[in-house]
Design an enzyme around this catalytic site. Structure first.
Site, mmCIF file in Angstrom:
data_model
loop_
_atom_site.group_PDB
_atom_site.id
_atom_site.type_symbol
_atom_site.label_atom_id
_atom_site.label_comp_id
_atom_site.label_asym_id
_atom_site.label_seq_id
_atom_site.Cartn_x
_atom_site.Cartn_y
_atom_site.Cartn_z
ATOM 1 N N HIS A 255 -64.061 -48.738 36.046
ATOM 2 C CA HIS A 255 -63.470 -49.303 34.829
ATOM 3 C C HIS A 255 -63.818 -48.402 33.648
ATOM 4 O O HIS A 255 -64.981 -48.134 33.386
ATOM 5 C CB HIS A 255 -63.981 -50.715 34.596
ATOM 6 C CG HIS A 255 -63.368 -51.354 33.380
ATOM 7 N ND1 HIS A 255 -62.057 -51.743 33.352
ATOM 8 C CD2 HIS A 255 -63.861 -51.629 32.161
ATOM 9 C CE1 HIS A 255 -61.776 -52.247 32.168
ATOM 10 N NE2 HIS A 255 -62.853 -52.188 31.410
ATOM 11 N N ASP B 92 -63.564 -47.870 29.779
ATOM 12 C CA ASP B 92 -63.256 -48.282 28.418
ATOM 13 C C ASP B 92 -62.966 -47.021 27.613
ATOM 14 O O ASP B 92 -63.831 -46.156 27.485
ATOM 15 C CB ASP B 92 -64.427 -49.073 27.841
ATOM 16 C CG ASP B 92 -64.564 -50.432 28.523
ATOM 17 O OD1 ASP B 92 -63.524 -51.003 28.888
ATOM 18 O OD2 ASP B 92 -65.694 -50.914 28.702
ATOM 19 N N ASP C 248 -60.171 -56.566 32.218
ATOM 20 C CA ASP C 248 -61.242 -56.810 31.244
ATOM 21 C C ASP C 248 -60.730 -57.251 29.880
ATOM 22 O O ASP C 248 -61.431 -57.104 28.889
ATOM 23 C CB ASP C 248 -62.066 -55.504 31.107
ATOM 24 C CG ASP C 248 -63.364 -55.722 30.353
ATOM 25 O OD1 ASP C 248 -63.908 -56.843 30.428
ATOM 26 O OD2 ASP C 248 -63.831 -54.783 29.682
ATOM 27 N N HIS D 53 -58.573 -52.550 24.735
ATOM 28 C CA HIS D 53 -59.254 -53.849 24.614
ATOM 29 C C HIS D 53 -60.683 -53.809 24.057
ATOM 30 O O HIS D 53 -61.325 -54.866 24.002
ATOM 31 C CB HIS D 53 -59.215 -54.604 25.949
ATOM 32 C CG HIS D 53 -59.968 -53.934 27.071
ATOM 33 N ND1 HIS D 53 -59.345 -53.163 28.019
ATOM 34 C CD2 HIS D 53 -61.276 -53.926 27.394
ATOM 35 C CE1 HIS D 53 -60.235 -52.707 28.885
ATOM 36 N NE2 HIS D 53 -61.427 -53.159 28.518
HETATM 37 ZN ZN ZN Z 1 -63.318 -52.920 29.442
#
Ligand code: ZN
Length: 1019
Positions: A246, A248, A358, A562
């Site tokens: 994942h 970000d 997420d 996000h």
């Molecule tokens: Zn995230």
């Protein structure tokens, strides 16, 4: 003899550690040199930083500093024939490059802050050779970031390890045999024979270990082999496992570090997939791939090759994993349009599922957007974070506001960072709420959030648990392959109607107000620019700035990630994005103005005194006051067109206006203010109603203590008695058709200046606000108690609106305390109501009869330590807190007859957000008439949300939606040369050709339906 195994079970962890420590043996230290910089430099410039010779125990920078490391040495002669590796841990993230300057492997600090129940995040082993000859030189370059996976410096930040080592393959294999079986104990029922036999096997190994490693490794493995060889998992539930990291795109680190994280993560995935033939790694977000393409073209070629092989899966349908609360409707369409197009063009894959594991809640507009873009499936896990209610399904049909359904899989393991261990498999089976009707579930494993991804340990475990008797069978495959099997079971999936509300992170609807302001302005600015660019192209031949629009859209979409738009990133991310927003905002404004001028240039303005062209970008006719030069004009402008006005004409008669510090009044409203500045009465003259309940006051600017963080404020914050901004001055004036009361409030060193504006002929009371904010750990809200009784309030979302209760009957109602609305929220009873409109705010709450808007939050930045720097001069911004800056925003109080739809709230909110735009012109002849409407609808229910050039040519795309929740027929008149009109999907593919009669098309809409038209222009 009594059973002793249960009493000695705790030794098993010790034994595992012992085996692990014996797997690698250091045989020779490496020489460490580094060239240090503050910002990254490319491979070619690797020696341009400050050179340093480093030893173990040395530190080499501050957080986010960079360095090129060079590790040199030699494989000792006695290591001939051995499996040789390097062990590297410099307490930062490393990306090892080959001699040609291509990333080949990422390494991450062993001490990263992480939830260790999900596994160990560190990666320190760099493969050199399976069989050394002895005496080979070692010379390895690596690009380093002085940060761990999560934007901190873990431990003491010193270089920990840099050595040539021998990997004892048999001991390493024993380690994973033992680890998997030990974890298996946690998954097995304690009264099962399998449990006892595994426990016996592991205990037997500990006895053998007394004889000493590595010599007994083979003997120990032989003890465990029969236990691992018992194959044949229970096929009632089959688990598909896909590797994941994942990522970000910004969070506890700046965007530039994400790009480097990408090189580390992708190169690791590629290296591991060369060694593990079953491994399938998935990565979402085209933006992330685009960065690899731009910054690491050779690595990107390898990524492409792995995609072709089916070993690397491009996932998800959006440009980034975007926030879906605050992002606008058209922006969500662009996320999917640009996202899917990228994967199609680059890899030839048509993504049919959305991957947002997420994101902090999911808009009820999404099912239709997805479905109309060919995305039938959605996957997440985030609702498992809800604080109050347990979401009842993992496999279900999710139905949006228009009735469209998409199939949804919520990961039953409730993480996208699965350790891929036996306990993970067991947890999936135990948790899976729809296992009675579904035989398939997805496991998403690896180290994520800061990237990294699966390590060898995940893949070694998966080899062993693949079909282990006592567990559900696990198959490594892509998410797409999983969805294919799982969709076949969908007939019996239950249905969930409406938004997927995350009962958490409500603060993210407000935190980082300037980013949210810019996001709204950019979304609408791009809307205006695209429309004008199409029209200026048609009427004036001005070039359509397709490439610039694509680039600007992509950057706007990036900032909807996000952890950016919600406000949950570190300060640097906002310093950088606000600066970029400001530049893009100016550019969009300039491109737009140039096109307005090109259109105005064509208008015949002869015979006027001081002409101006007023542009209306909305799809209905508007009559509003505009200021031209120093004059006020009441402009009547047709739908999606312009009107020419004359500033030299006398100002029309204005109905009597009153403005004093105690009263604003026009022909529609009489507003009374108390001495503290709040509103004690709003009399709606047309409705004949008093809107503020007796004894209450509205627009109370209250400040709550908010000890939360960027994500959350305490649920019970409203139990406190808030402070109130203190009115220090009040100044009234009449400006043409406007009655204005300017109020100045203070609190500490913060100042709020509000111009409360009432225009002649309008029931809309605007609060045009400038705020200089210095409070910390606080939340500024405005509250409007109104004389309306309703059990449900209405909130605008993307492409429509929805209702939410105004009470707290159930725990589901209680949990939805602060909710998102876009341009308006409304509380109406059958005969009348009140809407609160805004130009950039999202956090709303309507409980009982109080409409409550969250204006600002000043929370500690993620990663900031509140105790540090707490002594700062009064009046200076506290840099550890968000939103310590100057803000502008407007909200408006709008009473109306009927409900929100009948009362024209939708149109009024658009008007507040998309003002008429005025271009002064000189007197000249022209080919264009004084007034023009290019697009016109015969019903107020339908809104034109976007007009743009097609992505793949010069056709024009028109996007409309039914905004009221009704079934309606509409006629769209097209006042420019159109030779053919088709209905298209959101990917702009033609679905069916439409009849064009008298330059108009007939369209039938179902409630909240989005329609996309593709127009072929003629000469
Ligand atoms: Zn995230």
């Amino acid at each position: 003899m009594p059973e002793y195994k249960f009493y000695t079970k705790h030794h098993l962890e010790v034994a595992l550690r012992m085996i692990g420590e014996a797997a690698y043996v250091e045989i020779s230290p490496l020489t460490i040199r580094a060239w240090c910089t503050h910002e990254p430099v490319p491979f070619e410039d690797r020696c341009t930083g400050e050179p340093r010779a480093l030893s173990l125990g040395d530190t080499w920078g501050d957080l986010f500093d960079c360095a090129w490391f060079r590790f040199t040495g030699e494989i000792p002669a006695e290591a001939a024939g051995e499996h040789v590796v390097l062990l590297l841990n410099v307490n930062g993230e490393l990306c090892v490059f080959d001699d040609a300057g291509v990333p080949v492997r990422g390494l991450t600090p062993v001490a990263s802050n992480y939830d260790y129940s999900l596994g160990t995040p560190g990666k320190r082993v760099l493969e050199i050779t399976n069989s050394a000859q002895g005496s080979e030189p070692i010379d390895v370059w690596a690009d380093a970031g002085y940060n761990d996976l999560f934007g901190n410096v873990s431990g003491d930040g010193t270089v920990k390890q840099a050595a040539v080592a021998v990997c004892r393959d048999e001991v390493r294999a024993l380690y994973y045999d033992f680890e998997v079986l030990l974890d298996f104990l946690k998954a097995l029922p304690e009264d099962s024979a399998r449990y006892h036999q595994v426990l016996t096997g592991l205990t037997d190994v500990t006895h053998v270990l007394y004889e000493g490693l590595p010599g007994v490794a083979t003997k120990a493995r032989a003890i465990l082999k029969p236990l691992l060889d018992q194959r044949g998992g229970d096929p009632s539930l089959q688990i598909s496992a896909v590797g994941h990291a994942h990522m970000d795109l910004a969070w506890l680190w700046p965007i530039r570090e994400t790009i480097r994280k990408g090189a580390r993560t992708f190169s690791t995935a590629i290296e591991l997939s060369d060694r593990y033939p079953d491994y399938v790694f998935g990565a979402s977000q085209p933006q992330y791939f685009q960065w690899m393409k731009d910054h690491y073209p050779e690595l990107y070629k390898k990524i492409k090759a792995k995609v072709q092989e089916g070993r690397l899966e491009p996932q998800g349908a959006m440009w980034v994993e975007a926030d879906t609360n605050v992002s606008g409707g058209e922006a969500l369409v662009r996320q999917v349009l640009l996202g899917k197009r990228f994967f199609k063009e680059e890899f030839g894959v048509d993504i049919d599922y959305l991957w947002l594991p997420d994101v902090f809640g999911y808009s009820a507009a999404l099912p239709q957007i997805l479905s109309k873009a060919g995305v039938t499936t959605f996957s997440t896990q985030k609702l498992s974070w809800s604080l109050i209610n347990t979401f009842p399904h993992h496999s279900f049909k999710w139905q949006g506001i228009d009735g469209t359904q998409v199939l949804t899989h919520m990961l039953p393991e409730e993480t996208y960072n699965s350790p891929a261990a036996p306990r993970s498999v067991r947890r999936i089976e135990q948790n899976y709420r729809d296992k009675g009707i579904s035989h398939h579930s997805l496991m998403v494993y690896g180290i994520g959030d800061g990237g990294g991804g699966p390590g060898a340990e995940h893949l070694e475990r998966l080899i062993r648990i693949k079909n282990l008797a006592g567990l559900s069978p696990v198959k490594q495959e892509s998410a797409a392959d999983f969805f294919k099997k799982w969709r076949k079971e969908a007939d019996r999936f239950p249905t969930w109607v409406g938004e997927l509300y995350l009962e958490r992170h409500e603060g993210t609807l407000t935190t980082e107000a300037r980013n949210k302001w810019y996001n709204r302005k950019m979304e609408l600015g791009l809307r205006g620019l695209e429309w004008r660019a199409v029209i200026a192209g048609v009427v004036a031949g001005t070039a359509y700035p397709q490439d610039r629009l694509t680039d600007i859209w992509r950057e706007v979409l990036l900032y909807q990630f996000h952890d950016i738009l919600p406000g949950s990133s570190i300060k640097r991310v906002y310093d950088e994005s606000v600066a970029r927003y400001a530049t893009m905002y100016d550019e969009v404004g300039a491109l737009s103005s140039a096109r307005e001028a090109a259109i105005a240039e064509l208008v015949d303005t002869q015979g006027l005194v001081s002409p101006a062209v007023v542009h209306n970008d909305l799809s209905w006719a508007r009559s509003e006051w505009v200021r031209v030069s120093e004059n006020w004009i009441f402009a009547e402008v047709p739908s999606m067109g312009y009107a020419t006005v004359d500033a030299g004409a006398p100002t029309p008669e204005v109905a009597e206006l009153t403005a004093s510090s105690a009263r604003l009044e026009n022909d529609c409203l009489a507003v009374s203010f108390a001495g503290d500045g709040s509103i004690v009465s709003v009399l709606d003259k047309r409705l004949g109603r008093e809107l503020i309940p007796e004894g209450e006051s509205a627009n109370r600017l209250v400040v709550f203590v908010d000890p939360g963080d960027a994500w959350d404020f305490p649920m019970d914050y409203a139990e406190q008695t808030p402070r109130t901004m203190v009115l220090v001055s009040s100044e009234a004036r009449i400006d043409g058709p406007l009655a204005i009361l300017k109020q100045t409030y203070r609190l500490g060193t913060s100042e709020l200046v509000q111009e409360i504006v009432l225009a002649s002929g309008s029931s809309r009371l605007d609060f045009v606000t400038k705020l200089h904010w210095r409070e910390t750990a606080s939340m500024l809200r405005t509250q409007f108690p109104v004389a309306v009784h309703a059990e449900e309030a209405t909130y605008e979302i993307q492409f429509g609106h929805l209702h939410r209760p105004t009470h707290r009957n159930t725990t589901w109602d209680l949990a939805r305390d602060e909710v998102v609305a876009h341009k308006w929220a409304d509380l109406s009873q059958r005969d009348f109501g009140v809407a609160l409109l805004n130009d950039s705010k999202y956090g709303h709450k309507i409980k009982g009869n109080v409409i409550d808007l969250n204006l600002l939050r000043s929370a500690p930045y993620p990663g900031a330590n509140r105790e540090v720097n707490n002594t700062f001069p009064a009046g200076e911004p506290h840099l550890g807190y968000t939103d310590q800056s100057d803000h502008v925003f407007t909200y408006a109080f709008y009473p109306h007859a009927g409900d929100a739809v009948e009362g024209g709230v939708i149109e009024e909110a658009y008007a507040l957000n998309v003002p008429l735009s005025v271009t002064p012109v000189i007197l000249h002849a022209g080919v264009a008439p004084k007034s023009m409407s290019w697009l016109q609808l015969d019903t107020p229910n339908v809104v034109i949300e976007a007009v743009k050039q097609a992505e793949d040519g010069d056709d024009v795309i028109v996007r409309l939606y039914e905004a009221t929740g009704a079934s309606v027929d509409a006629t769209l008149s097209l006042n420019f040369p159109v030779v053919a009109v088709s209905e298209a999907d959101l990917m702009e593919n033609v679905v069916e050709d439409l009849d064009v009669a008298d330059v108009a098309v007939r369209l039938s809409f179902t409630p909240f339906e989005i329609k996309t038209l593709r127009l072929k222009l003629g000469a």
